[in-house]
Scaffold this motif. Structure first.
Motif, PDB file in Angstrom:
ATOM      1  N   GLY A   1       0.815  -1.210   0.000  1.00 50.95           N
ATOM      2  CA  GLY A   1       0.000   0.000   0.000  1.00 50.95           C
ATOM      3  C   GLY A   1       0.850   1.261   0.000  1.00 50.95           C
ATOM      4  N   VAL A   2       1.900   1.259   0.792  1.00 52.73           N
ATOM      5  CA  VAL A   2       2.800   2.420   0.834  1.00 52.73           C
ATOM      6  C   VAL A   2       3.498   2.602  -0.515  1.00 52.73           C
ATOM      7  N   PHE A   3       4.002   1.507  -1.082  1.00 59.37           N
ATOM      8  CA  PHE A   3       4.675   1.598  -2.382  1.00 59.37           C
ATOM      9  C   PHE A   3       3.705   2.016  -3.482  1.00 59.37           C
ATOM     10  N   ALA A   4       2.462   1.557  -3.410  1.00 63.15           N
ATOM     11  CA  ALA A   4       1.465   1.946  -4.403  1.00 63.15           C
ATOM     12  C   ALA A   4       1.176   3.442  -4.302  1.00 63.15           C
ATOM     13  N   PHE A   5       1.066   3.943  -3.084  1.00 65.62           N
ATOM     14  CA  PHE A   5       0.837   5.376  -2.896  1.00 65.62           C
ATOM     15  C   PHE A   5       2.004   6.191  -3.452  1.00 65.62           C
TER      16      PHE A   5
END
Length: 118
Positions: free
Chosen positions: A22-26
């Motif tokens: 989720g962090v990398f996608a953001f």
């Protein structure tokens, strides 16, 4: 006891993977919306082209042609960064959607075991 520790460990690891995804996608989405690119100034681009033409003994390029080449280079760099960010987003979604069902499965197992022991 060992079985419970295993279930908790797998649930924890997959949860960390989902959160990281989720962090990398953001971050990838932010890079797509607002790409961070290094843009050399037109003067630097022009001086490098002139220096290259002098060393290779080529004819000088007109100012308008240099401007057109510079603009094309900027567009190409922007498109490359956006494509790279989109690629990173797709990879990050894999870090979310692959471990998520495993996390849900083991979380349900843990809840079932808690209900049985009560």
């Amino acid at each position: 006891m060992v079985k419970q520790v295993y279930h908790y460990a797998v649930a924890f690891i997959t949860l960390i993977m989902v959160i990281s995804g989720g962090v990398f996608a953001f971050m990838s989405m932010a890079d797509y919306v607002s790409p961070n690119i290094y843009i050399e100034t037109f003067e630097d681009y022009k001086s490098m082209r002139e220096h290259k033409n002098e060393t290779e003994h080529e004819a000088s390029i007109s100012e308008n042609d240099l401007i057109a080449q510079y603009d094309a280079m900027l567009k190409q760099q922007l498109e490359y960064r956006k494509q790279s960010a989109l690629n990173g987003l797709i990879k990050s979604l894999g870090w979310i959607f692959i471990p998520l069902p495993i996390f849900v499965f083991f979380q349900r197992k843990i809840n079932r075991e808690k209900n049985i022991t009560k």
